[in-house]
Write a protein that holds these residues in place. Sequence first.
Motif, PDB file in Angstrom:
ATOM      1  N   MET A 253      14.243 -12.579  -8.052  1.00 53.49           N
ATOM      2  CA  MET A 253      13.077 -11.706  -7.971  1.00 53.49           C
ATOM      3  C   MET A 253      12.489 -11.768  -6.573  1.00 53.49           C
ATOM      4  O   MET A 253      12.335 -12.837  -5.990  1.00 53.49           O
ATOM      5  N   THR A 254      12.162 -10.604  -6.022  1.00 55.09           N
ATOM      6  CA  THR A 254      11.609 -10.496  -4.679  1.00 55.09           C
ATOM      7  C   THR A 254      10.092 -10.369  -4.752  1.00 55.09           C
ATOM      8  O   THR A 254       9.565  -9.699  -5.630  1.00 55.09           O
ATOM      9  N   THR A 255       9.396 -11.015  -3.816  1.00 53.66           N
ATOM     10  CA  THR A 255       7.952 -10.863  -3.711  1.00 53.66           C
ATOM     11  C   THR A 255       7.653  -9.849  -2.610  1.00 53.66           C
ATOM     12  O   THR A 255       8.068 -10.028  -1.459  1.00 53.66           O
ATOM     13  N   ILE A 256       6.964  -8.796  -2.993  1.00 55.03           N
ATOM     14  CA  ILE A 256       6.746  -7.664  -2.092  1.00 55.03           C
ATOM     15  C   ILE A 256       5.256  -7.377  -2.000  1.00 55.03           C
ATOM     16  O   ILE A 256       4.554  -7.336  -3.018  1.00 55.03           O
ATOM     17  N   LEU A 257       4.771  -7.169  -0.791  1.00 58.68           N
ATOM     18  CA  LEU A 257       3.396  -6.754  -0.558  1.00 58.68           C
ATOM     19  C   LEU A 257       3.390  -5.279  -0.194  1.00 58.68           C
ATOM     20  O   LEU A 257       4.118  -4.854   0.710  1.00 58.68           O
ATOM     21  N   VAL A 258       2.585  -4.484  -0.899  1.00 60.38           N
ATOM     22  CA  VAL A 258       2.453  -3.059  -0.606  1.00 60.38           C
ATOM     23  C   VAL A 258       1.051  -2.822  -0.056  1.00 60.38           C
ATOM     24  O   VAL A 258       0.063  -2.972  -0.777  1.00 60.38           O
ATOM     25  N   THR A 259       0.960  -2.478   1.216  1.00 56.75           N
ATOM     26  CA  THR A 259      -0.346  -2.132   1.767  1.00 56.75           C
ATOM     27  C   THR A 259      -0.671  -0.689   1.377  1.00 56.75           C
ATOM     28  O   THR A 259       0.219   0.148   1.263  1.00 56.75           O
ATOM     29  N   GLY A 260      -1.945  -0.429   1.157  1.00 51.60           N
ATOM     30  CA  GLY A 260      -2.306   0.888   0.652  1.00 51.60           C
ATOM     31  C   GLY A 260      -1.770   1.101  -0.747  1.00 51.60           C
ATOM     32  O   GLY A 260      -1.451   2.225  -1.153  1.00 51.60           O
ATOM     33  N   GLY A 261      -1.692   0.022  -1.498  1.00 53.14           N
ATOM     34  CA  GLY A 261      -1.028   0.054  -2.799  1.00 53.14           C
ATOM     35  C   GLY A 261      -1.784   0.766  -3.894  1.00 53.14           C
ATOM     36  O   GLY A 261      -1.257   0.913  -5.003  1.00 53.14           O
ATOM     37  N   THR A 262      -3.009   1.214  -3.618  1.00 50.57           N
ATOM     38  CA  THR A 262      -3.745   2.017  -4.603  1.00 50.57           C
ATOM     39  C   THR A 262      -3.750   3.493  -4.230  1.00 50.57           C
ATOM     40  O   THR A 262      -4.342   4.306  -4.935  1.00 50.57           O
ATOM     41  N   GLY A 263      -3.099   3.848  -3.126  1.00 50.87           N
ATOM     42  CA  GLY A 263      -3.079   5.237  -2.668  1.00 50.87           C
ATOM     43  C   GLY A 263      -2.037   6.071  -3.376  1.00 50.87           C
ATOM     44  O   GLY A 263      -1.286   5.598  -4.236  1.00 50.87           O
ATOM     45  N   THR A 264      -1.960   7.331  -2.986  1.00 48.92           N
ATOM     46  CA  THR A 264      -1.055   8.293  -3.626  1.00 48.92           C
ATOM     47  C   THR A 264       0.383   7.813  -3.616  1.00 48.92           C
ATOM     48  O   THR A 264       1.079   7.865  -4.636  1.00 48.92           O
ATOM     49  N   LEU A 265       0.853   7.337  -2.475  1.00 50.52           N
ATOM     50  CA  LEU A 265       2.230   6.858  -2.356  1.00 50.52           C
ATOM     51  C   LEU A 265       2.359   5.402  -2.772  1.00 50.52           C
ATOM     52  O   LEU A 265       3.260   5.048  -3.554  1.00 50.52           O
ATOM     53  N   GLY A 266       1.478   4.548  -2.280  1.00 50.13           N
ATOM     54  CA  GLY A 266       1.594   3.116  -2.547  1.00 50.13           C
ATOM     55  C   GLY A 266       1.547   2.771  -4.016  1.00 50.13           C
ATOM     56  O   GLY A 266       2.245   1.855  -4.480  1.00 50.13           O
ATOM     57  N   ARG A 267       0.737   3.505  -4.773  1.00 50.89           N
ATOM     58  CA  ARG A 267       0.641   3.246  -6.223  1.00 50.89           C
ATOM     59  C   ARG A 267       1.992   3.487  -6.904  1.00 50.89           C
ATOM     60  O   ARG A 267       2.416   2.706  -7.764  1.00 50.89           O
ATOM     61  N   LEU A 268       2.673   4.560  -6.516  1.00 51.52           N
ATOM     62  CA  LEU A 268       3.973   4.860  -7.126  1.00 51.52           C
ATOM     63  C   LEU A 268       5.040   3.856  -6.699  1.00 51.52           C
ATOM     64  O   LEU A 268       5.893   3.460  -7.504  1.00 51.52           O
ATOM     65  N   VAL A 269       5.008   3.451  -5.427  1.00 55.18           N
ATOM     66  CA  VAL A 269       5.958   2.429  -4.970  1.00 55.18           C
ATOM     67  C   VAL A 269       5.763   1.144  -5.760  1.00 55.18           C
ATOM     68  O   VAL A 269       6.731   0.516  -6.219  1.00 55.18           O
ATOM     69  N   THR A 270       4.503   0.760  -5.943  1.00 54.15           N
ATOM     70  CA  THR A 270       4.192  -0.449  -6.711  1.00 54.15           C
ATOM     71  C   THR A 270       4.720  -0.355  -8.130  1.00 54.15           C
ATOM     72  O   THR A 270       5.332  -1.305  -8.654  1.00 54.15           O
ATOM     73  N   GLU A 271       4.493   0.762  -8.786  1.00 60.61           N
ATOM     74  CA  GLU A 271       4.963   0.950 -10.161  1.00 60.61           C
ATOM     75  C   GLU A 271       6.475   0.822 -10.265  1.00 60.61           C
ATOM     76  O   GLU A 271       6.996   0.171 -11.185  1.00 60.61           O
ATOM     77  N   ARG A 272       7.187   1.396  -9.333  1.00 65.00           N
ATOM     78  CA  ARG A 272       8.653   1.349  -9.386  1.00 65.00           C
ATOM     79  C   ARG A 272       9.178  -0.058  -9.166  1.00 65.00           C
ATOM     80  O   ARG A 272      10.108  -0.500  -9.842  1.00 65.00           O
ATOM     81  N   LEU A 273       8.602  -0.767  -8.215  1.00 63.76           N
ATOM     82  CA  LEU A 273       9.063  -2.129  -7.938  1.00 63.76           C
ATOM     83  C   LEU A 273       8.743  -3.073  -9.095  1.00 63.76           C
ATOM     84  O   LEU A 273       9.570  -3.924  -9.457  1.00 63.76           O
ATOM     85  N   ARG A 274       7.577  -2.922  -9.684  1.00 62.51           N
ATOM     86  CA  ARG A 274       7.234  -3.758 -10.835  1.00 62.51           C
ATOM     87  C   ARG A 274       8.116  -3.440 -12.028  1.00 62.51           C
ATOM     88  O   ARG A 274       8.483  -4.347 -12.800  1.00 62.51           O
ATOM     89  N   ALA A 275       8.461  -2.186 -12.193  1.00 58.09           N
ATOM     90  CA  ALA A 275       9.335  -1.803 -13.304  1.00 58.09           C
ATOM     91  C   ALA A 275      10.709  -2.444 -13.172  1.00 58.09           C
ATOM     92  O   ALA A 275      11.389  -2.685 -14.179  1.00 58.09           O
ATOM     93  N   ASP A 276      11.112  -2.752 -11.933  1.00 58.20           N
ATOM     94  CA  ASP A 276      12.384  -3.430 -11.698  1.00 58.20           C
ATOM     95  C   ASP A 276      12.266  -4.948 -11.789  1.00 58.20           C
ATOM     96  O   ASP A 276      13.235  -5.666 -11.542  1.00 58.20           O
ATOM     97  N   GLY A 277      11.069  -5.438 -12.123  1.00 52.99           N
ATOM     98  CA  GLY A 277      10.887  -6.870 -12.351  1.00 52.99           C
ATOM     99  C   GLY A 277      10.471  -7.682 -11.151  1.00 52.99           C
ATOM    100  O   GLY A 277      10.500  -8.924 -11.198  1.00 52.99           O
ATOM    101  N   HIS A 278      10.051  -7.033 -10.075  1.00 51.35           N
ATOM    102  CA  HIS A 278       9.675  -7.768  -8.873  1.00 51.35           C
ATOM    103  C   HIS A 278       8.178  -8.082  -8.868  1.00 51.35           C
ATOM    104  O   HIS A 278       7.375  -7.342  -9.448  1.00 51.35           O
ATOM    105  N   GLU A 279       7.832  -9.171  -8.220  1.00 42.38           N
ATOM    106  CA  GLU A 279       6.422  -9.503  -8.050  1.00 42.38           C
ATOM    107  C   GLU A 279       5.874  -8.647  -6.916  1.00 42.38           C
ATOM    108  O   GLU A 279       6.379  -8.694  -5.786  1.00 42.38           O
ATOM    109  N   VAL A 280       4.857  -7.870  -7.210  1.00 41.57           N
ATOM    110  CA  VAL A 280       4.282  -6.966  -6.208  1.00 41.57           C
ATOM    111  C   VAL A 280       2.806  -7.279  -6.034  1.00 41.57           C
ATOM    112  O   VAL A 280       2.043  -7.307  -7.003  1.00 41.57           O
ATOM    113  N   ARG A 281       2.420  -7.510  -4.803  1.00 43.87           N
ATOM    114  CA  ARG A 281       1.018  -7.691  -4.463  1.00 43.87           C
ATOM    115  C   ARG A 281       0.490  -6.388  -3.864  1.00 43.87           C
ATOM    116  O   ARG A 281       1.125  -5.808  -2.981  1.00 43.87           O
ATOM    117  N   VAL A 282      -0.650  -5.960  -4.344  1.00 39.84           N
ATOM    118  CA  VAL A 282      -1.273  -4.727  -3.864  1.00 39.84           C
ATOM    119  C   VAL A 282      -2.390  -5.090  -2.901  1.00 39.84           C
ATOM    120  O   VAL A 282      -3.326  -5.811  -3.257  1.00 39.84           O
TER     121      VAL A 282
END
Length: 246
Positions: free
Chosen positions: A1-30
């Motif tokens: 499992m990869t730990t990923i930080l998404v900056t702007g993770g509540t924005g139009t693009l960042g929110r979707l990136v976060t959802e996809r990475l979490r759906a694949d089982g990765h730890e995502v920090r917003v």
Amino acid sequence: MTTILVTGGTGTLGRLVTERLRADGHEVRVLSRHAQPYAVDLRAGGGLEAAVAGVDTIVHCASSPRGGDEQAAGHLIAAARRAGVGHLLYISIVGVDRVPYGYYRSKLAVERLIEESGIGWTVLRATQFHDLLAQVFQALAKPPVMALPAGVPDQPIAVAEVADRLAELALGKPAGRVPDMGGPEVRSLESLARAYLAATGRRRRLLRVPLWGSAYRAFRAGGHLTPERAVGKGTFEEYLAARYGR
């Protein structure tokens, strides 16, 4: 499992990136200015150490046309270096090296900071999102006459498709500058505005307004387009139908 930080993770693009990475089982920090536990103003930089600690990859989506992107990127890069982050992925805009527009120049400067950071990096450029065009048209349609910059084309793309590509790149190795992503069609702003008006049930007279300056000339010349990379699938009409139900 990869730990990923998404900056702007509540924005139009960042929110979707976060959802996809979490759906694949990765730890995502917003990371955003108000999202706990990583509420950070990148322009100030305070609190970044905790956000980047133990992170493998950073997806840098945070950006503002109001300024401060270069300062924010500098703070992020410095913190990433100290934490030993192995991959910094940045979303940029097609044409930042061809259109002399202030926000584009700032995005290009951030690209260069990332390239020179000493961290493994990937940069993806995309054309404008459907959502942005809808926001612009909503503002322009408030008066009875809708004024549009004369002769400017556009190539909008579905934000979900860009999010899919960013999620894919985040799970790979640093790849440098990857091929651009453009929407499926190069269209006149007039045709896109007419589609917006039809979808929202508004009637407005369109007025094509000639502008001036080097940025306008570059937009008219299509410096922000990538017709050879028209890889997007979703059209503006499909976006409008999903959003407005017409």
